[in-house]
Write an enzyme that holds these catalytic residues in place. Structure first.
Site, PDB file in Angstrom:
ATOM      1  N   ASP B  62     -35.202  19.415  20.978  1.00  0.00           N
ATOM      2  CA  ASP B  62     -36.937  18.589  20.727  1.00  0.00           C
ATOM      3  C   ASP B  62     -37.740  18.847  19.472  1.00  0.00           C
ATOM      4  OD1 ASP B  62     -39.822  18.019  20.097  1.00  0.00           O
ATOM      5  OD2 ASP B  62     -40.817  19.039  22.261  1.00  0.00           O
ATOM      6  N   TYR B 152     -17.283  19.566  23.147  1.00  0.00           N
ATOM      7  CA  TYR B 152     -17.611  21.237  22.621  1.00  0.00           C
ATOM      8  C   TYR B 152     -17.458  22.374  21.034  1.00  0.00           C
ATOM      9  CZ  TYR B 152     -18.048  26.078  24.942  1.00  0.00           C
ATOM     10  OH  TYR B 152     -18.881  27.238  24.883  1.00  0.00           O
ATOM     11  N   LYS B 156     -18.971  24.047  18.624  1.00  0.00           N
ATOM     12  CA  LYS B 156     -18.651  25.480  18.233  1.00  0.00           C
ATOM     13  C   LYS B 156     -18.529  25.595  16.743  1.00  0.00           C
ATOM     14  CE  LYS B 156     -20.691  27.090  21.977  1.00  0.00           C
ATOM     15  NZ  LYS B 156     -21.922  27.946  22.518  1.00  0.00           N
TER      16      LYS B 156
HETATM   17  N1  LIG Z   1     -18.634  30.635  30.090  1.00  0.00           N
HETATM   18  C1  LIG Z   1     -17.924  30.808  29.549  1.00  0.00           C
HETATM   19  O1  LIG Z   1     -16.709  30.916  29.323  1.00  0.00           O
HETATM   20  C2  LIG Z   1     -18.559  30.960  27.650  1.00  0.00           C
HETATM   21  C3  LIG Z   1     -17.474  30.893  26.906  1.00  0.00           C
HETATM   22  C4  LIG Z   1     -18.202  31.222  25.192  1.00  0.00           C
HETATM   23  C5  LIG Z   1     -18.689  31.153  25.120  1.00  0.00           C
HETATM   24  N2  LIG Z   1     -19.812  30.516  25.566  1.00  0.00           N
HETATM   25  C6  LIG Z   1     -20.825  30.561  24.996  1.00  0.00           C
HETATM   26  O2  LIG Z   1     -21.904  31.545  25.526  1.00  0.00           O
HETATM   27  C7  LIG Z   1     -23.320  31.110  25.626  1.00  0.00           C
HETATM   28  C8  LIG Z   1     -23.847  30.943  26.878  1.00  0.00           C
HETATM   29  O3  LIG Z   1     -22.942  30.675  28.216  1.00  0.00           O
HETATM   30  P1  LIG Z   1     -23.407  30.265  29.840  1.00  0.00           P
HETATM   31  O4  LIG Z   1     -21.772  30.733  30.308  1.00  0.00           O
HETATM   32  O5  LIG Z   1     -23.505  31.368  29.797  1.00  0.00           O
HETATM   33  O6  LIG Z   1     -23.775  29.062  29.751  1.00  0.00           O
HETATM   34  P2  LIG Z   1     -25.061  28.550  30.671  1.00  0.00           P
HETATM   35  O7  LIG Z   1     -25.180  29.350  31.374  1.00  0.00           O
HETATM   36  O8  LIG Z   1     -24.100  26.787  30.620  1.00  0.00           O
HETATM   37  O9  LIG Z   1     -26.365  28.756  29.653  1.00  0.00           O
HETATM   38  C9  LIG Z   1     -26.707  27.762  28.373  1.00  0.00           C
HETATM   39  C10 LIG Z   1     -27.779  27.712  28.201  1.00  0.00           C
HETATM   40  O10 LIG Z   1     -28.376  27.526  26.953  1.00  0.00           O
HETATM   41  C11 LIG Z   1     -29.810  26.757  27.475  1.00  0.00           C
HETATM   42  N3  LIG Z   1     -29.863  25.566  26.770  1.00  0.00           N
HETATM   43  C12 LIG Z   1     -28.716  24.035  27.211  1.00  0.00           C
HETATM   44  N4  LIG Z   1     -29.833  23.514  26.110  1.00  0.00           N
HETATM   45  C13 LIG Z   1     -30.692  23.766  25.836  1.00  0.00           C
HETATM   46  C14 LIG Z   1     -31.915  23.329  25.347  1.00  0.00           C
HETATM   47  N5  LIG Z   1     -31.981  21.851  24.452  1.00  0.00           N
HETATM   48  N6  LIG Z   1     -32.996  23.649  24.591  1.00  0.00           N
HETATM   49  C15 LIG Z   1     -32.845  25.278  25.128  1.00  0.00           C
HETATM   50  N7  LIG Z   1     -32.362  25.750  25.735  1.00  0.00           N
HETATM   51  C16 LIG Z   1     -30.881  25.331  26.454  1.00  0.00           C
HETATM   52  C17 LIG Z   1     -29.757  26.965  28.598  1.00  0.00           C
HETATM   53  O11 LIG Z   1     -31.399  27.251  29.383  1.00  0.00           O
HETATM   54  P3  LIG Z   1     -31.885  25.759  30.208  1.00  0.00           P
HETATM   55  O12 LIG Z   1     -30.943  25.204  30.827  1.00  0.00           O
HETATM   56  O13 LIG Z   1     -33.076  26.499  30.095  1.00  0.00           O
HETATM   57  O14 LIG Z   1     -32.844  25.580  28.775  1.00  0.00           O
HETATM   58  C18 LIG Z   1     -28.731  28.523  29.074  1.00  0.00           C
HETATM   59  O15 LIG Z   1     -29.839  29.446  29.074  1.00  0.00           O
HETATM   60  C19 LIG Z   1     -22.999  29.488  24.992  1.00  0.00           C
HETATM   61  O16 LIG Z   1     -23.396  29.215  23.829  1.00  0.00           O
HETATM   62  C20 LIG Z   1     -21.524  29.425  25.566  1.00  0.00           C
HETATM   63  O17 LIG Z   1     -21.118  27.754  24.947  1.00  0.00           O
HETATM   64  C21 LIG Z   1     -19.529  30.748  27.285  1.00  0.00           C
END
Ligand SMILES: NC(=O)c1ccc[n+]([C@@H]2O[C@H](COP(=O)([O-])OP(=O)(O)OC[C@H]3O[C@@H](n4cnc5c(N)ncnc54)[C@H](OP(=O)(O)O)[C@@H]3O)[C@@H](O)[C@H]2O)c1
Ligand SMILES: Cc1cc2nc3c(=O)[nH]c(=O)nc-3n(C[C@H](O)[C@H](O)[C@H](O)COP(=O)(O)OP(=O)(O)OC[C@H]3O[C@@H](n4cnc5c(N)ncnc54)[C@H](O)[C@@H]3O)c2cc1C
Lengths: 457, 246
Positions: B62, B152, B156
């Protein structure tokens, strides 16, 4: 937008006894609203909640169907230091509560013999501790809880509102709804220590005699029973009874009365060979244990050692090898308790089935929980290795318990039949009627529920 | 007391990072879209660690919110704000996004455009103050595109490149920019997905993030061995790589 948390993993699951092991579809939501989304998704036939999997048998299993882990829904939500009332999500563990609130002078009002249980699991099993004779079960300390019904509604249940559902949920083993959060009244304490009196008795009769006379003086009371001793020594015991230690009576060297000394933690990394525990080794262990204890009073013991002796050895359930084990716990009413205990202890000693831990307690009054386990009288808990002859043996014990007016604890059970269960729990029909009304589509079910016919299958 | 702003605070990794800062006595401002979850997390961190916490609704998609609420939030935090950790991201439905342009756009915008626009605001704020850190979670998926998650991954990759440039720009102002590249982490983003290995816990990642922020490092793979795994993966010639089913 795809709802995360709706994904599931197909994985074998088991309870703490590691018998039975069943393939389940495990969900692990991280947001509260995903709970309702999962129930409504139609992804699986039905669902059951799961906490830390410390129930022994199949209570938190759902063969080839849905299991919902609450372990990521474990947030503390509010705390009032004046009243000690803590509001938290159902996935919060008793270990976490102790970790964060004991240093502030608050203890669990009721705790099972392990702190690795969740608030949700504690409510669903209506757990009791060593203080049941005084304080009853955990239900006495739950102000209210939020229940997500199978129909997707959130109800705030307390003794005053939705009281029927409230009392069906204690002991209801997750079948009345998904417990989302609860308000629990913690107990104010001055220290992390307990003053304990140890007393040896020749047999179990002497033990229950002494407990009947003087348990009132102790907040906590339990007796360890040697289940292999026979004859005049049948059920020889060591009573361990205590009260929270006031800060003023602690030795000066303990600078912070609310900090317990850290204990070395052990891990049993592999299954022991099946034969490691047999009547010989356990007999030797029990004899040593009995001989090592003296009659002593006012021993200062830290809470971990007094309440959670086995928690220091992670995965201690592997002691019993790959085949697993069952824990068998029954309760008997006061009138027939003595005879019932004698009959069961004799049967047990004769069978030479080793049981490390025989834990005996006197229960106080029952509560209105429809399927709540504790009734006034006595309870004995035993660990038995799950070998081939065990099932018929347990069925024999079930019949003995039943004959003496007793009942078996579902949170520990893995083998009880539907008929015996029905004979043990007189309020079962009321529970079933309420369940039909709350859950006409059968959204919540577990392997246990199908086995003892808590649900129609 | 110092404070830290976490964007995407409802993620499991973010929760663990917030706990790590709270244990080290930082106050927290938690921002994401999901108000109910933010409130629960803020209460939890406050009760566990006794630090002040605050929830702030923010949708990085937004533009109005990014232009107005985010600067307001930074200003309100005032002088105590030591840094920002960005955990915003989404895995999305890569299959669906082949045909569904809206889903493709959402993946790209959430992981790249939204993050970049938010970080622009953060960067201007810290540049003026001549201190602070900006730490963002990119991913090993950005190191090489593969058929199963290249939308994705490309977002990234873009985020990683943006962070490189930003680091270069802010170096002179004394503002640190830290790129975190986690491997597979055990969160709802990955739960139930096939083909995962060496899954790290959110807590392990959080400890690594905290350490990276407090060391002089610029780009950190978490756990460390992913640096070498990705090195090998990047070395595979494209002529071979394109034939693999990854
Ligand atoms: N899990 C993995 O294996 C992994 C590996 C490498 C990197 N990562 C990265 O680490 C980060 C956290 O990952 P996770 O696994 O904990 O993922 P997750 O549970 O999907 O968390 C994603 C976060 O992004 C927020 N988000 C999504 N869209 C948004 C928006 N439009 N505005 C504001 N906030 C938004 C969500 O909050 P709301 O939905 O409450 O807004 C949530 O807090 C991510 O960037 C992911 O790409 C994860
Ligand atoms: C070493 C040891 C000692 C023990 N000592 C005692 C004791 O002294 N006294 C005693 O009473 N018990 C004792 N127990 C049993 C234990 O307290 C109970 O089985 C308890 O339910 C375990 O909690 P859990 O979180 O592991 O639940 P799980 O085992 O995961 O689940 C148990 C039941 O609770 C339900 N449930 C879990 N979470 C929810 C939720 N959020 N909503 C609805 N339903 C839910 C499940 O569906 C299941 O029916 C002991 C267990 C062990 C391993």
């Amino acid at each position: 937008m795809i709802v995360s948390g709706i994904n599931s993993v197909t994985t074998p699951l088991a309870g703490w006894g590691r018998y039975p092991i069943e393939p389940c579809h495990l969900f692990r939501p991280e947001r509260r609203r995903e709970l309702a989304a999962i129930l409504a998704s139609g992804a699986q036939r039905d669902y059951i909640s799961r906490g830390l999997g410390r129930s022994y048998g199949d209570a938190a299993l759902n063969r080839e169907s849905g299991v919902i882990s609450h372990l990521r829904l474990n947030r503390f939500l509010a705390f009032d230091p004046e009243t000690g009332v803590l509001e938290c999500e159902a996935g919060v563990s008793f270990a976490e509560i102790l970790q964060y609130f004991l240093p502030r002078g608050f203890f669990l009002p009721v705790t099972p013999g392990t702190r690795f249980v969740t608030v949700g699991g504690a409510i669903a099993a209506d757990v009791h501790g060593k203080n049941h004779h005084r304080d009853g079960t955990v239900a006495n300390f739950i102000k209210d809880f939020k229940l997500l019904t199978p129909g997707g509604e959130i109800l705030v249940c307390s003794p005053a509102s939705h009281s029927e559902i409230f009392w069906a949920t204690f002991g209801g083993m997750g079948l009345t709804g998904v417990i989302v959060s609860a308000r629990l009244a913690l107990r104010r304490v001055e220290s992390a220590y307990v003053f304990v009196d140890y007393q040896k008795t020749r047999n179990f009769e002497e033990a229950i005699g002494i407990m009947g006379e003087s348990d009132r003086q102790y907040q906590y009371s339990v007796a360890w029973i040697d289940c292999l001793a026979t004859g005049a020594s049948l059920g020889r015991a060591i009573l361990m009874r205590g009260n929270h230690a006031p800060a003023a009576q602690l030795p000066k060297r303990l600078r912070d009365p609310l900090a317990a000394p850290s204990h070395r933690e052990w891990n049993l990394p592999i299954n022991l060979p099946g034969l490691a525990l047999n009547s010989l080794t356990v007999g030797a262990f029990n004899a040593l244990f009995y001989a090592a204890h003296r009659n002593t009073t006012q021993q200062l013991v830290d809470f971990e050692k007094f309440f959670f002796l086995l928690d220091a050895i992670h995965n201690w359930n592997r002691l019993y090898g790959k085949r697993g084990f069952v824990q068998y716990q029954f309760a008997l009413p006061p009138e027939s308790g003595r005879d019932g205990l004698a009959a069961i202890l004799e049967r047990l000693a004769r069978s030479r089935r080793s049981s490390f831990l025989g834990v005996l307690k006197c229960f106080g009054d029952a509560n209105p929980g429809l399927l709540s386990f504790p009734i006034r009288g006595y309870t004995l808990a035993l660990d038995l290795p799950a070998d081939r002859g065990l099932k018929p043996f347990l069925q024999e014990l079930d019949q003995l318990a039943l004959r003496y007016g007793g009942r078996v604890y579902l949170a520990k059970d893995a083998t009880l039949s539907a008929e015996t269960f029905a004979a043990m729990y007189p309020q079962l029909e009321r529970f079933r009627a309420l369940k039909r009304q709350l859950d006409p589509k059968g959204v919540l079910a577990s392997s246990l529920a199908r086995r003892v016919k808590l649900v129609e299958s | 007391m110092p404070s830290v702003l976490i964007l995407g605070a409802t993620s499991a990794i973010a929760r663990a990072i917030a706990a790590e800062f709270a244990r080290h006595r930082s106050e927290l401002i938690l921002a994401a879209r999901d108000a109910e979850e933010l409130t629960a997390l803020a209460a939890d961190l406050n009760l566990r660690y006794g630090v002040k916490t605050q929830a702030q609704c923010l949708d990085v998609l937004d533009p109005a919110a990014v232009e107005t609420s985010l600067p307001a939030c930074l200003a309100a935090a005032g002088e105590t704000l030591t840094g920002v950790v960005l955990c915003v991201g989404t895995m999305g439905d890569e299959e669906a996004a082949r045909a569904n342009q809206a889903e493709a756009e959402r993946i790209l915008n959430t992981n790249f455009t939204g993050c970049v626009l938010a970080l622009n605001v953060v960067a201007n704020h810290f540049e003026k103050r001549k201190r602070g850190f900006i730490c963002a979670l990119s991913s090993v998926a950005g190191d090489r595109g593969r058929q199963s998650n290249y939308l994705y991954g490309s977002a990234k990759a873009g985020l990683s490149a943006y962070l490189q440039g930003l680091r270069n720009r802010l170096f002179r102002s004394g503002v640190r920019v830290i790129t975190i590249k986690p491997g597979f982490v055990d969160t709802s983003m990955t739960f139930g997905r096939p083909g995962l290995f060496l899954l790290a816990s959110p807590e392990a990642i959080a400890r690594g993030v905290y350490k990276a922020i407090n060391s002089g490092k610029d780009v950190v793979y978490l756990p460390w061995f992913w640096r070498w795994i990705m090195l090998v993966i990047r070395l595979v010639p494209e002529g071979i790589f394109k034939r693999l089913r990854l």
